[in-house]
Write a protein that holds these residues in place. Structure first.
Motif, PDB file in Angstrom:
ATOM      1  N   THR A  62     -25.496  24.383 -37.174  1.00  0.00           N
ATOM      2  CA  THR A  62     -26.720  24.568 -37.957  1.00  0.00           C
ATOM      3  C   THR A  62     -27.919  23.847 -37.354  1.00  0.00           C
ATOM      4  O   THR A  62     -29.010  23.883 -37.919  1.00  0.00           O
ATOM      5  CB  THR A  62     -26.513  24.089 -39.401  1.00  0.00           C
ATOM      6  OG1 THR A  62     -26.135  22.703 -39.388  1.00  0.00           O
ATOM      7  CG2 THR A  62     -25.427  24.893 -40.092  1.00  0.00           C
ATOM      8  N   ALA A  63     -27.725  23.173 -36.234  1.00  0.00           N
ATOM      9  CA  ALA A  63     -28.821  22.419 -35.628  1.00  0.00           C
ATOM     10  C   ALA A  63     -29.918  23.359 -35.148  1.00  0.00           C
ATOM     11  O   ALA A  63     -29.653  24.447 -34.642  1.00  0.00           O
ATOM     12  CB  ALA A  63     -28.303  21.590 -34.449  1.00  0.00           C
ATOM     13  N   GLN A  64     -31.128  22.922 -35.290  1.00  0.00           N
ATOM     14  CA  GLN A  64     -32.286  23.695 -34.843  1.00  0.00           C
ATOM     15  C   GLN A  64     -32.606  23.309 -33.399  1.00  0.00           C
ATOM     16  O   GLN A  64     -33.297  22.335 -33.137  1.00  0.00           O
ATOM     17  CB  GLN A  64     -33.487  23.431 -35.761  1.00  0.00           C
ATOM     18  CG  GLN A  64     -33.283  23.881 -37.196  1.00  0.00           C
ATOM     19  CD  GLN A  64     -33.091  25.388 -37.287  1.00  0.00           C
ATOM     20  OE1 GLN A  64     -33.829  26.146 -36.657  1.00  0.00           O
ATOM     21  NE2 GLN A  64     -32.104  25.818 -38.055  1.00  0.00           N
ATOM     22  N   ILE A  65     -32.041  24.053 -32.465  1.00  0.00           N
ATOM     23  CA  ILE A  65     -32.261  23.775 -31.051  1.00  0.00           C
ATOM     24  C   ILE A  65     -33.429  24.622 -30.570  1.00  0.00           C
ATOM     25  O   ILE A  65     -33.349  25.850 -30.585  1.00  0.00           O
ATOM     26  CB  ILE A  65     -30.999  24.088 -30.237  1.00  0.00           C
ATOM     27  CG1 ILE A  65     -29.814  23.270 -30.767  1.00  0.00           C
ATOM     28  CG2 ILE A  65     -31.232  23.797 -28.763  1.00  0.00           C
ATOM     29  CD1 ILE A  65     -28.506  23.599 -30.100  1.00  0.00           C
ATOM     30  N   PRO A  66     -34.532  23.999 -30.172  1.00  0.00           N
ATOM     31  CA  PRO A  66     -35.717  24.781 -29.802  1.00  0.00           C
ATOM     32  C   PRO A  66     -35.532  25.501 -28.470  1.00  0.00           C
ATOM     33  O   PRO A  66     -34.838  25.018 -27.567  1.00  0.00           O
ATOM     34  CB  PRO A  66     -36.807  23.712 -29.688  1.00  0.00           C
ATOM     35  CG  PRO A  66     -36.067  22.463 -29.312  1.00  0.00           C
ATOM     36  CD  PRO A  66     -34.743  22.550 -30.016  1.00  0.00           C
ATOM     37  N   ASN A  67     -36.124  26.685 -28.353  1.00  0.00           N
ATOM     38  CA  ASN A  67     -36.194  27.356 -27.065  1.00  0.00           C
ATOM     39  C   ASN A  67     -37.257  26.675 -26.216  1.00  0.00           C
ATOM     40  O   ASN A  67     -38.315  26.273 -26.715  1.00  0.00           O
ATOM     41  CB  ASN A  67     -36.551  28.832 -27.246  1.00  0.00           C
ATOM     42  CG  ASN A  67     -35.433  29.603 -27.927  1.00  0.00           C
ATOM     43  OD1 ASN A  67     -34.269  29.340 -27.671  1.00  0.00           O
ATOM     44  ND2 ASN A  67     -35.792  30.541 -28.776  1.00  0.00           N
ATOM     45  N   ILE A  68     -36.988  26.556 -24.948  1.00  0.00           N
ATOM     46  CA  ILE A  68     -37.915  25.906 -24.033  1.00  0.00           C
ATOM     47  C   ILE A  68     -38.486  26.953 -23.092  1.00  0.00           C
ATOM     48  O   ILE A  68     -37.741  27.690 -22.438  1.00  0.00           O
ATOM     49  CB  ILE A  68     -37.213  24.802 -23.230  1.00  0.00           C
ATOM     50  CG1 ILE A  68     -36.734  23.690 -24.177  1.00  0.00           C
ATOM     51  CG2 ILE A  68     -38.145  24.220 -22.165  1.00  0.00           C
ATOM     52  CD1 ILE A  68     -35.866  22.647 -23.510  1.00  0.00           C
ATOM     53  N   LEU A  69     -39.782  27.046 -23.033  1.00  0.00           N
ATOM     54  CA  LEU A  69     -40.447  28.003 -22.153  1.00  0.00           C
ATOM     55  C   LEU A  69     -40.480  27.443 -20.739  1.00  0.00           C
ATOM     56  O   LEU A  69     -41.075  26.387 -20.499  1.00  0.00           O
ATOM     57  CB  LEU A  69     -41.865  28.285 -22.643  1.00  0.00           C
ATOM     58  CG  LEU A  69     -42.707  29.220 -21.767  1.00  0.00           C
ATOM     59  CD1 LEU A  69     -42.101  30.621 -21.734  1.00  0.00           C
ATOM     60  CD2 LEU A  69     -44.148  29.271 -22.258  1.00  0.00           C
ATOM     61  N   ILE A  70     -39.827  28.129 -19.827  1.00  0.00           N
ATOM     62  CA  ILE A  70     -39.881  27.721 -18.423  1.00  0.00           C
ATOM     63  C   ILE A  70     -41.193  28.174 -17.798  1.00  0.00           C
ATOM     64  O   ILE A  70     -41.926  27.402 -17.199  1.00  0.00           O
ATOM     65  CB  ILE A  70     -38.686  28.300 -17.646  1.00  0.00           C
ATOM     66  CG1 ILE A  70     -37.373  27.686 -18.168  1.00  0.00           C
ATOM     67  CG2 ILE A  70     -38.836  28.037 -16.151  1.00  0.00           C
ATOM     68  CD1 ILE A  70     -36.148  28.214 -17.468  1.00  0.00           C
ATOM     69  N   SER A  71     -41.499  29.461 -17.945  1.00  0.00           N
ATOM     70  CA  SER A  71     -42.738  29.995 -17.380  1.00  0.00           C
ATOM     71  C   SER A  71     -42.959  31.409 -17.897  1.00  0.00           C
ATOM     72  O   SER A  71     -42.006  32.107 -18.238  1.00  0.00           O
ATOM     73  CB  SER A  71     -42.664  30.023 -15.851  1.00  0.00           C
ATOM     74  OG  SER A  71     -43.815  30.637 -15.296  1.00  0.00           O
ATOM     75  N   LYS A  72     -44.202  31.816 -17.963  1.00  0.00           N
ATOM     76  CA  LYS A  72     -44.532  33.207 -18.249  1.00  0.00           C
ATOM     77  C   LYS A  72     -45.453  33.790 -17.180  1.00  0.00           C
ATOM     78  O   LYS A  72     -45.989  34.880 -17.345  1.00  0.00           O
ATOM     79  CB  LYS A  72     -45.178  33.330 -19.632  1.00  0.00           C
ATOM     80  CG  LYS A  72     -46.443  32.510 -19.841  1.00  0.00           C
ATOM     81  CD  LYS A  72     -46.946  32.680 -21.265  1.00  0.00           C
ATOM     82  CE  LYS A  72     -48.215  31.856 -21.508  1.00  0.00           C
ATOM     83  NZ  LYS A  72     -48.712  32.010 -22.888  1.00  0.00           N
TER      84      LYS A  72
END
Length: 245
Positions: free
Chosen positions: A16-26
């Motif tokens: 149930t942990a809220q693990i954030p997505n990490i933006l590498i690059s766009k």
């Protein structure tokens, strides 16, 4: 019982942990992405995306930096594959683009290119190539590193002529290895006895992925008109089964 209850609580919290997505690059609309973790230092991670973007992180993926891969004279034309060897050297593999004037039939993609980094993926300063066979297309490569010998094993698809509808044109799976960190390569072997068409579709032999088993055995699997096929080498890649299963 107490330990069991604590384990259930831990698993529940993990799920149930809220693990954030990490933006590498766009930048440059990245696609066909790949990623690899340094097995000797898991804080160091490298990644890649089309056509020539390489990324690196030194804090287990929390923050990232981008660098551009350039290789003279072979060029860089996508299908990135990143990996580490046992000496903590980072690699970025890609398709070739040696002559920008050649734009027909994909014939410029005539070899597999390997770029090396000695600073954990921050820059790729040297490059080598292998697999060239006239103007035939060398495509869709995958890699495995033997953890005991540090030999690099690569398998890929060769097209007689990319997207050709002629029955006389076909695809096969090829294999080569390097014992000196990608500088020199063995003469490529054809390891698929059954060929496929050149349409880059279900009846094309593609997706050849190698892996290393016990005692250095090499297993390679791919898909094609015969379904999912596999072959193996018992002598370090010198020979393979005469007929895949």
């Amino acid at each position: 019982m107490k330990n069991f209850i604590l384990l259930l609580i831990f698993i529940t919290q993990l799920l149930t942990a809220q693990i954030p997505n990490i933006l590498i690059s766009k930048q440059f609309e990245p696609e066909e992405v790949c990623i690899a973790i340094n097995p000797k230092n898991t804080n160091q991670i490298i990644a890649g995306s089309n056509l020539n973007s390489a990324y690196y992180s030194s804090d287990a993926g929390l923050t990232w930096q981008r660098t551009q891969v350039n290789c003279y004279p072979y060029g860089v034309y996508g299908d990135p594959v990143v990996f580490w060897d046992t000496t903590q050297t980072a690699y970025f593999m890609n398709l070739s683009n040696p002559n920008k004037k050649i734009l027909n039939d994909g014939s410029w993609i005539d070899r597999i290119v390997i770029n090396k980094s000695k600073n954990f993926g921050k820059t790729y300063d040297t490059c080598f190539a292998f697999g060239k066979n006239g103007s035939k297309v060398q495509d869709k490569h995958w890699v495995a590193v033997d953890p005991k010998t540090n030999f690099i094993h690569v398998s890929w698809t060769q097209f007689d002529k990319y997207e050709s509808k002629l029955k006389t044109d076909s695809t096969i799976i090829r294999y080569s290895n390097s014992k000196d960190g990608g500088i020199t390569w063995t003469e490529p072997l054809r390891i698929s006895s059954f060929a496929g068409d050149c349409l880059d579709s279900d009846s094309t032999v593609e997706g050849a992925v190698p892996c290393i088993g016990e005692k250095g055995k090499i297993y390679i699997a791919w898909a094609g008109p015969k379904g999912l096929c596999i072959t193996k080498s018992l002598d370090g890649g010198n020979t393979f089964l005469k007929k895949e299963k």
